[in-house]
Scaffold this active site. Structure first.
Site, PDB file in Angstrom:
ATOM      1  N   HIS A 103     -26.512  57.369   5.641  1.00 52.89           N
ATOM      2  CA  HIS A 103     -27.176  56.127   6.053  1.00 52.89           C
ATOM      3  C   HIS A 103     -28.669  56.455   6.084  1.00 52.89           C
ATOM      4  O   HIS A 103     -29.140  57.131   6.989  1.00 52.89           O
ATOM      5  CB  HIS A 103     -26.689  55.652   7.429  1.00 52.89           C
ATOM      6  CG  HIS A 103     -27.311  54.349   7.831  1.00 52.89           C
ATOM      7  ND1 HIS A 103     -26.619  53.163   7.882  1.00 52.89           N
ATOM      8  CD2 HIS A 103     -28.594  54.038   8.151  1.00 52.89           C
ATOM      9  CE1 HIS A 103     -27.434  52.182   8.227  1.00 52.89           C
ATOM     10  NE2 HIS A 103     -28.643  52.683   8.400  1.00 52.89           N
ATOM     11  N   LEU A 144     -13.338  49.297   7.999  1.00 50.97           N
ATOM     12  CA  LEU A 144     -12.051  48.626   8.224  1.00 50.97           C
ATOM     13  C   LEU A 144     -11.743  48.411   9.704  1.00 50.97           C
ATOM     14  O   LEU A 144     -10.793  47.697  10.031  1.00 50.97           O
ATOM     15  CB  LEU A 144     -10.915  49.436   7.591  1.00 50.97           C
ATOM     16  CG  LEU A 144     -10.782  49.345   6.067  1.00 50.97           C
ATOM     17  CD1 LEU A 144      -9.686  50.279   5.571  1.00 50.97           C
ATOM     18  CD2 LEU A 144     -10.495  47.909   5.623  1.00 50.97           C
ATOM     19  N   ARG A 145     -12.517  49.057  10.595  1.00 49.63           N
ATOM     20  CA  ARG A 145     -12.267  48.947  12.048  1.00 49.63           C
ATOM     21  C   ARG A 145     -10.876  49.478  12.410  1.00 49.63           C
ATOM     22  O   ARG A 145     -10.286  50.233  11.680  1.00 49.63           O
ATOM     23  CB  ARG A 145     -12.459  47.501  12.553  1.00 49.63           C
ATOM     24  CG  ARG A 145     -13.713  46.805  12.047  1.00 49.63           C
ATOM     25  CD  ARG A 145     -14.998  47.514  12.391  1.00 49.63           C
ATOM     26  NE  ARG A 145     -16.163  46.687  12.075  1.00 49.63           N
ATOM     27  CZ  ARG A 145     -17.367  47.167  11.836  1.00 49.63           C
ATOM     28  NH1 ARG A 145     -17.613  48.472  11.851  1.00 49.63           N
ATOM     29  NH2 ARG A 145     -18.369  46.354  11.587  1.00 49.63           N
ATOM     30  N   HIS A 158     -17.510  41.743  12.014  1.00 47.69           N
ATOM     31  CA  HIS A 158     -17.738  41.590  13.453  1.00 47.69           C
ATOM     32  C   HIS A 158     -17.255  40.192  13.832  1.00 47.69           C
ATOM     33  O   HIS A 158     -17.462  39.233  13.069  1.00 47.69           O
ATOM     34  CB  HIS A 158     -19.230  41.683  13.799  1.00 47.69           C
ATOM     35  CG  HIS A 158     -19.832  43.037  13.593  1.00 47.69           C
ATOM     36  ND1 HIS A 158     -19.728  44.040  14.526  1.00 47.69           N
ATOM     37  CD2 HIS A 158     -20.536  43.556  12.564  1.00 47.69           C
ATOM     38  CE1 HIS A 158     -20.358  45.126  14.083  1.00 47.69           C
ATOM     39  NE2 HIS A 158     -20.857  44.859  12.886  1.00 47.69           N
ATOM     40  N   HIS A 202     -17.647  52.230  -0.101  1.00 43.96           N
ATOM     41  CA  HIS A 202     -18.238  52.155   1.256  1.00 43.96           C
ATOM     42  C   HIS A 202     -17.655  50.941   1.969  1.00 43.96           C
ATOM     43  O   HIS A 202     -18.009  49.801   1.666  1.00 43.96           O
ATOM     44  CB  HIS A 202     -19.766  52.037   1.176  1.00 43.96           C
ATOM     45  CG  HIS A 202     -20.426  52.086   2.514  1.00 43.96           C
ATOM     46  ND1 HIS A 202     -21.480  52.934   2.792  1.00 43.96           N
ATOM     47  CD2 HIS A 202     -20.200  51.412   3.666  1.00 43.96           C
ATOM     48  CE1 HIS A 202     -21.863  52.780   4.042  1.00 43.96           C
ATOM     49  NE2 HIS A 202     -21.101  51.843   4.611  1.00 43.96           N
ATOM     50  N   ALA A 258     -25.000  43.875  13.441  1.00 41.62           N
ATOM     51  CA  ALA A 258     -25.333  44.012  12.015  1.00 41.62           C
ATOM     52  C   ALA A 258     -24.065  44.166  11.199  1.00 41.62           C
ATOM     53  O   ALA A 258     -23.186  44.947  11.554  1.00 41.62           O
ATOM     54  CB  ALA A 258     -26.227  45.230  11.813  1.00 41.62           C
ATOM     55  N   LEU A 289     -27.497  46.110   8.233  1.00 44.98           N
ATOM     56  CA  LEU A 289     -28.420  47.248   8.178  1.00 44.98           C
ATOM     57  C   LEU A 289     -28.017  48.183   7.047  1.00 44.98           C
ATOM     58  O   LEU A 289     -26.822  48.481   6.927  1.00 44.98           O
ATOM     59  CB  LEU A 289     -28.417  48.003   9.513  1.00 44.98           C
ATOM     60  CG  LEU A 289     -29.124  47.256  10.654  1.00 44.98           C
ATOM     61  CD1 LEU A 289     -28.935  47.990  11.971  1.00 44.98           C
ATOM     62  CD2 LEU A 289     -30.614  47.078  10.363  1.00 44.98           C
ATOM     63  N   ASN A 308     -17.128  55.092  11.675  1.00 44.42           N
ATOM     64  CA  ASN A 308     -17.870  54.721  12.902  1.00 44.42           C
ATOM     65  C   ASN A 308     -17.031  53.837  13.831  1.00 44.42           C
ATOM     66  O   ASN A 308     -17.416  52.737  14.194  1.00 44.42           O
ATOM     67  CB  ASN A 308     -19.220  54.058  12.567  1.00 44.42           C
ATOM     68  CG  ASN A 308     -19.086  52.765  11.791  1.00 44.42           C
ATOM     69  OD1 ASN A 308     -18.109  52.554  11.078  1.00 44.42           O
ATOM     70  ND2 ASN A 308     -20.062  51.891  11.936  1.00 44.42           N
ATOM     71  N   HIS A 339     -25.665  52.275   0.451  1.00 47.42           N
ATOM     72  CA  HIS A 339     -26.239  50.920   0.527  1.00 47.42           C
ATOM     73  C   HIS A 339     -27.763  50.912   0.418  1.00 47.42           C
ATOM     74  O   HIS A 339     -28.451  50.493   1.344  1.00 47.42           O
ATOM     75  CB  HIS A 339     -25.773  50.174   1.781  1.00 47.42           C
ATOM     76  CG  HIS A 339     -25.782  50.956   3.070  1.00 47.42           C
ATOM     77  ND1 HIS A 339     -26.879  51.670   3.514  1.00 47.42           N
ATOM     78  CD2 HIS A 339     -24.818  51.135   4.008  1.00 47.42           C
ATOM     79  CE1 HIS A 339     -26.583  52.229   4.657  1.00 47.42           C
ATOM     80  NE2 HIS A 339     -25.340  51.934   4.988  1.00 47.42           N
ATOM     81  N   ASP A 356     -19.957  47.892   1.753  1.00 50.53           N
ATOM     82  CA  ASP A 356     -20.390  47.934   3.157  1.00 50.53           C
ATOM     83  C   ASP A 356     -19.882  46.718   3.918  1.00 50.53           C
ATOM     84  O   ASP A 356     -20.510  46.273   4.879  1.00 50.53           O
ATOM     85  CB  ASP A 356     -21.913  48.055   3.287  1.00 50.53           C
ATOM     86  CG  ASP A 356     -22.333  48.536   4.677  1.00 50.53           C
ATOM     87  OD1 ASP A 356     -21.494  49.108   5.389  1.00 50.53           O
ATOM     88  OD2 ASP A 356     -23.505  48.324   5.054  1.00 50.53           O
TER      89      ASP A 356
END
Ligand code: DOR
Ligand code: ZN
Length: 355
Positions: free
Chosen positions: A146, A21-22, A261, A18, A273, A229, A46, A184, A257
């Protein structure tokens, strides 16, 4: 330290089941940290916009490898395993395309509004997504969940436990052969549900949920770099997570996870988060397992149970950790800005050996 305290730990090369990597400069800044420790990673979809099609996942995978090459990493030693972002409108046929691609390994459920970039997520899983769930079950492709309810009036600390009754149990009753990963997990409720459930269900566990309880968010003031989260919970929950993670039960395996950021978006009036742990994930896990007196259980948790659940071979290489006290950097470059890793400034007992 006793004479039998290990100074080096040779593990089968682990995988991260999980990972965030953006994209773009952020991707380029973080991807080598994961590749240094992990042979494979399940990459979360995401992005903005989310990765909802097989074509988009294949293109994203190419960008990940290009970024790793750009960052000086070894692209032959890291295999990004891609996921699709489930929406109310995903056609069931997408699952056939995903399976045929060979690079998409799972589909991720974000309940709409649950977390970062989840606005396009699912509003009514069984009502809207039954054909996709059926296709996943047929293709033997895992659904990654999730697991938090999203009703804003529910207490943020109760959202995972409520999700079990409201979504997980009905989902698994309707699709009993569907592989489900409860991502997670953060509570005793989640840990015991997965431990005791019938059928193909598993869970990933992050390093922060093994190492910290919710006090970590507030030591000396609000500490945004401990905010993720699902949020950190009470000590009884952390203890239950350590117990199942170190128990040798194959339903529980490693998923960091890691969720980078930019510093300014964490240290903010409405901070994002996510904890950045890709840099030092294996030393963090080693500390959690050693504290539980179960260092010998780390190899299976990190390297064996994940591939077994996904039906993939175990890695053949190794990763060596060495007992050298190592200070976590205060910040790292992150495109035009910086990122603060979890536990910045603190000393870890282990580090990844060079080579
Ligand atoms: O803390 C989190 N950060 N939890 C998630 O579910 C998403 C992630 C992110 O993408 O930043
Ligand atoms: Zn995540």
């Amino acid at each position: 330290m006793t004479s039998d305290t290990p100074q080096r730990l040779t593990l089968t090369r682990p995988d991260d089941w999980h990972l965030h990597l953006r994209d773009g400069a952020a991707l380029e800044a973080v991807v080598a940290d994961s590749a240094r420790q992990f042979a494979r990673a399940i990459v979360m979809p995401n992005l903005k916009p989310p990765v909802t099609t097989t074509d988009a996942a294949v293109a994203y995978r190419d960008r990940i490898l290009a970024a790793l090459r750009q960052a000086g990493g070894d692209v032959t030693a890291f295999d990004p395993l891609m996921t699709l972002y489930l929406t109310d409108n995903m056609p069931a046929d997408e699952i056939r395309r995903a399976k045929a691609s060979g690079v998409v390994k799972a589909v991720k459920l974000y309940p709409a509004g649950a977390t970062t970039n989840s606005d396009a997520g699912v509003t009514d899983l069984l009502g809207r997504c039954a054909p996709v769930l059926e296709a996943l079950q047929r293709e033997d492709m895992p659904l990654l969940v999730h697991g938090e309810v999203t009703d804003p009036s529910t207490d943020v600390f109760d959202r995972e436990a409520l999700f079990i009754d409201q979504v997980m149990i009905p989902l698994r009753r309707a699709f009993p052969a569907l592989k489900v990963v409860f991502e997670h997990i953060t509570t005793r409720d989640g840990a015991h549900y997965v431990r005791d459930a019938e059928g193909p269900v598993a869970a990933t566990i992050t390093p922060q949920h093994l190492l910290y309880n919710r006090n970590a968010l507030f030591i000396g003031g609000v500490r945004p770099h401990w905010y993720c989260l699902p949020i950190l919970k009470r000590e009884v929950h952390r203890e239950a997570l350590v117990e199942v993670a170190t128990s040798g039960n194959p339903r529980f395996f490693l998923g960091t996870d890691s969720a980078p950021h930019a510093r300014g978006l964490k240290e903010h009036a409405c901070g994002c988060a996510g904890c950045y742990t890709a840099l030092h994930a294996m030393p963090l896990y080693a500390m959690a397992f050693e504290k539980a007196g179960r260092l010998e259980a780390l190899d299976d948790f990190a390297s064996r149970f994940g591939p077994e659940f996904y039906g993939l071979p175990r890695n053949t290489g190794t990763l060596v950790l060495e007992r050298v006290p190592t200070v976590v950097p205060d910040e790292l470059p992150f495109g035009a800005t910086t990122i603060v890793p979890l536990a910045a400034g603190e000393t870890l007992d282990w580090r990844v050996a060079a080579g």
